[in-house]
Design an enzyme around this catalytic site. Structure first.
Site, PDB file in Angstrom:
ATOM      1  N   CYS A  62     -31.297 -19.700 -30.101  1.00  0.00           N
ATOM      2  CA  CYS A  62     -30.929 -18.774 -31.171  1.00  0.00           C
ATOM      3  C   CYS A  62     -30.695 -17.390 -30.591  1.00  0.00           C
ATOM      4  O   CYS A  62     -31.239 -17.048 -29.538  1.00  0.00           O
ATOM      5  CB  CYS A  62     -32.024 -18.722 -32.240  1.00  0.00           C
TER       6      CYS A  62
ATOM      7  N   ASP B 259     -34.755 -19.619 -18.107  1.00  0.00           N
ATOM      8  CA  ASP B 259     -33.688 -19.006 -17.322  1.00  0.00           C
ATOM      9  C   ASP B 259     -33.536 -17.529 -17.683  1.00  0.00           C
ATOM     10  O   ASP B 259     -32.664 -16.856 -17.152  1.00  0.00           O
ATOM     11  CB  ASP B 259     -32.367 -19.753 -17.578  1.00  0.00           C
TER      12      ASP B 259
ATOM     13  N   GLU C  11     -35.369  -8.199 -16.765  1.00  0.00           N
ATOM     14  CA  GLU C  11     -34.591  -8.862 -15.723  1.00  0.00           C
ATOM     15  C   GLU C  11     -34.019  -7.836 -14.749  1.00  0.00           C
ATOM     16  O   GLU C  11     -33.300  -6.939 -15.172  1.00  0.00           O
ATOM     17  CB  GLU C  11     -33.465  -9.695 -16.348  1.00  0.00           C
TER      18      GLU C  11
ATOM     19  N   HIS D 211     -31.617 -16.493 -14.421  1.00  0.00           N
ATOM     20  CA  HIS D 211     -30.504 -16.270 -15.351  1.00  0.00           C
ATOM     21  C   HIS D 211     -29.191 -16.823 -14.768  1.00  0.00           C
ATOM     22  O   HIS D 211     -28.163 -16.143 -14.694  1.00  0.00           O
ATOM     23  CB  HIS D 211     -30.359 -14.780 -15.675  1.00  0.00           C
TER      24      HIS D 211
ATOM     25  N   ARG E 235     -32.872 -16.053 -24.930  1.00  0.00           N
ATOM     26  CA  ARG E 235     -33.203 -14.657 -24.673  1.00  0.00           C
ATOM     27  C   ARG E 235     -34.686 -14.558 -24.339  1.00  0.00           C
ATOM     28  O   ARG E 235     -35.528 -15.173 -24.997  1.00  0.00           O
ATOM     29  CB  ARG E 235     -32.884 -13.788 -25.897  1.00  0.00           C
TER      30      ARG E 235
END
Length: 324
Positions: free
Chosen positions: A213, A266, A271, A290, A242
């Site tokens: 989502c 991920d 980050e 990521h 997210r």
């Protein structure tokens, strides 16, 4: 709008999309092009000052930055998410902002199951042991020191049933899993084989939960100490959406308590993450940097969409515009 070669185009953080294996050359048909691998906040205005077209991924365009760039007419976000752009400020300045939707669906879904199959079957674990001679030393034709899990008959809970969530559902169904989903889609628009449930049902029924989502103020830390306590014992949690959907400290504690058997992600709240982030040290957390979107095929698709967006804007008919 004109497609003449009179434009000044600046790519502010091109390295993630194109570390060197793709080509920016098509941009040059529309004018001069400056390409920067990365741009720190203090250099954004200086580098974009003469540009009327900017392509960016994570560089922040706040209202003050936009106000300092009076020549700027177009911001192309080389990603699906565009929370780095102050859309209201861009609209006030008559700047068109576009994004790149649905370029990485299959790649992200693939990584979900790369993580899940690694957790269930441990190929990386055994490959690492065998490089040091473990199998060669085995008294039997095989050895196994971790329990393997068969996915057929397990329940996959999917939070968010957009393009990626639906792709994950299809793969789960093909593996013989049952699929439940937390979704706003009406019953007559649900994919075949998918059952809509409440969050409480999803938490209590699912053997595997995969988050797909968008992040909103309402679902920040959707997965927290309270929701983790309602999980089916031993559940597996996967987050390729997210980082802030998850309270990372609560997940780390749930892993330590074995309420959660594994966490694969991920994405992280920060980050890159700080070196002392507890999840990075957990033996039951599987964190990738990521990279779900970063297959060469998905990146080429993303670059093609970004080029199409620029072309459509210059033709006077913007596509994938996210502001008014």
């Amino acid at each position: 709008m004109t497609t003449s070669s009179s434009h000044h185009i600046v790519v502010l953080d091109g390295r993630p999309l194109n570390p060197g294996d793709l080509s920016w050359a098509p941009l040059r048909q529309w004018g001069t092009v400056d390409i920067y691998p990365a741009t720190t906040p203090d250099l954004v205005i200086e580098r974009a000052r003469q540009a009327d077209i900017v392509l960016t991924n994570k560089v922040v365009f706040s209202a003050p930055v936009i106000a300092a760039l009076p020549q700027l007419r177009y911001i192309g976000v080389c990603a699906t998410g565009y929370n780095t752009i102050d859309l209201a400020a861009a609209s006030r300045a008559d700047i068109v902002v576009t994004n790149a939707p649905d370029y990485s669906t299959q790649s992200v879904a693939q990584l979900v199951f790369a993580h899940l199959l690694n957790i269930c079957n441990h190929p990386d674990h055994y490959a690492r042991l065998n490089r040091s001679g473990r199998w060669s030393e085995s008294p039997d034709f095989c050895y196994y020191d971790l329990p393997s899990i068969e996915l057929q008959g397990k329940v996959m809970g999917i939070v968010g049933l957009g393009h990626i969530g639906q792709a994950v559902a299809r793969i789960a169904l093909a593996l013989g899993m049952s699929v439940v989903a937390l979704t706003s889609k009406p019953a007559d628009r649900l994919p075949a084989g998918v059952r809509a449930v409440s969050l409480d049902q999803l938490l209590s029924e699912s053997d595997v939960i995969s988050l797909h989502c968008p992040l909103t103020p309402d679902n920040h830390h959707l997965i927290n100490a309270s929701t983790l306590a309602r999980l089916k014992p031993g559940a597996i949690l996967i987050n390729t959406a997210r980082g802030a959907l998850v309270d990372q400290d609560a997940v780390a504690q749930a892993l330590a308590d074995r309420r959660l058997s594994a966490y694969a992600a991920d994405v992280m709240e920060q980050e890159p993450p700080a070196a002392d982030t507890p999840l990075l040290r957990s033996p039951h957390a599987y964190i990738t940097p990521h990279v779900a979107w970063a297959t060469v095929q998905a990146r080429q698709r993303l670059l093609d969409i970004c080029l199409d967006n620029v072309r459509a804007y210059l033709d006077g008919h913007p596509i994938h515009q996210v502001n008014s």
